[in-house]
Scaffold this motif. Structure first.
Motif, mmCIF file in Angstrom:
data_model
loop_
_atom_site.group_PDB
_atom_site.id
_atom_site.type_symbol
_atom_site.label_atom_id
_atom_site.label_comp_id
_atom_site.label_asym_id
_atom_site.label_seq_id
_atom_site.Cartn_x
_atom_site.Cartn_y
_atom_site.Cartn_z
ATOM 1 N N LEU A 1 10.772 -0.468 -7.202
ATOM 2 C CA LEU A 1 12.122 -0.417 -6.545
ATOM 3 C C LEU A 1 13.071 -0.870 -5.546
ATOM 4 N N THR A 2 12.131 0.191 -4.754
ATOM 5 C CA THR A 2 12.318 0.305 -2.890
ATOM 6 C C THR A 2 12.011 -0.898 -2.497
ATOM 7 N N PHE A 3 10.440 -0.495 -2.837
ATOM 8 C CA PHE A 3 9.384 -1.974 -2.379
ATOM 9 C C PHE A 3 10.411 -3.373 -2.457
ATOM 10 N N ILE A 4 10.602 -3.926 -3.555
ATOM 11 C CA ILE A 4 11.690 -5.112 -3.636
ATOM 12 C C ILE A 4 12.628 -5.181 -2.850
ATOM 13 N N ALA A 5 13.453 -3.733 -2.637
ATOM 14 C CA ALA A 5 14.780 -3.745 -1.450
ATOM 15 C C ALA A 5 14.465 -3.860 0.073
ATOM 16 N N GLU A 6 13.527 -3.754 0.291
ATOM 17 C CA GLU A 6 12.686 -3.133 1.424
ATOM 18 C C GLU A 6 12.124 -4.538 2.004
ATOM 19 N N LYS B 1 0.825 -1.283 0.413
ATOM 20 C CA LYS B 1 -0.527 0.399 0.171
ATOM 21 C C LYS B 1 1.031 1.181 0.007
ATOM 22 N N LYS B 2 2.180 1.413 0.696
ATOM 23 C CA LYS B 2 2.864 2.341 0.532
ATOM 24 C C LYS B 2 3.510 2.841 -0.296
ATOM 25 N N TYR B 3 4.559 1.564 -1.195
ATOM 26 C CA TYR B 3 4.803 1.334 -2.159
ATOM 27 C C TYR B 3 4.597 1.458 -3.825
ATOM 28 N N LEU B 4 2.841 1.044 -3.684
ATOM 29 C CA LEU B 4 2.994 0.380 -5.112
ATOM 30 C C LEU B 4 1.516 1.174 -5.752
ATOM 31 N N VAL B 5 0.693 2.131 -5.185
ATOM 32 C CA VAL B 5 -0.573 2.515 -5.871
ATOM 33 C C VAL B 5 -0.804 3.222 -5.784
ATOM 34 N N THR B 6 0.127 4.141 -5.984
ATOM 35 C CA THR B 6 0.333 5.435 -6.314
ATOM 36 C C THR B 6 0.773 5.844 -8.283
#
Length: 103
Positions: free
Chosen positions: A80-85, A26-31
């Protein structure tokens, strides 16, 4: 349209880990540009029929307006941040991409 469905099997599949991954989705992939539908959540425990594939903990469903929007999403900094984290807790990730049309 392009439907991008991702099924995550977690190394630590505790309730808190599943909840954390849903929150990260929800933080990284919605917008992202071109997203026409977004949903994510956990395996529905009560549905345990022989036809149900239950080999996942968290599911992500994103429908893009086009393949071009999907392709931009794949390289977008937030994705990419979502994946890394989050990737360290992924035991398996299955991705199902399909061309779809509304009724």
């Amino acid at each position: 349209m392009l439907a991008h469905n991702v099924y995550f099997t977690l190394k630590d599949n505790s309730a808190s880990s599943r909840s954390n991954l849903v929150a990260a989705c929800k933080k990284y992939l919605v917008t992202h540009p071109g997203v026409v539908f977004f949903a994510c959540g956990t395996l529905q425990e009560e549905l345990d029929r022989p036809v149900n594939d239950r080999d996942f903990d968290v599911a992500l469903h994103v429908v893009f307006d086009s393949k071009a929007s999907h392709d931009l999403y794949q390289e977008a900094p937030l994705h990419l941040t979502f994946i890394a984290e989050n990737r360290e807790n992924w035991a398996k990730v299955r991705i199902f991409d399909s061309e779809v049309e509304s009724a």
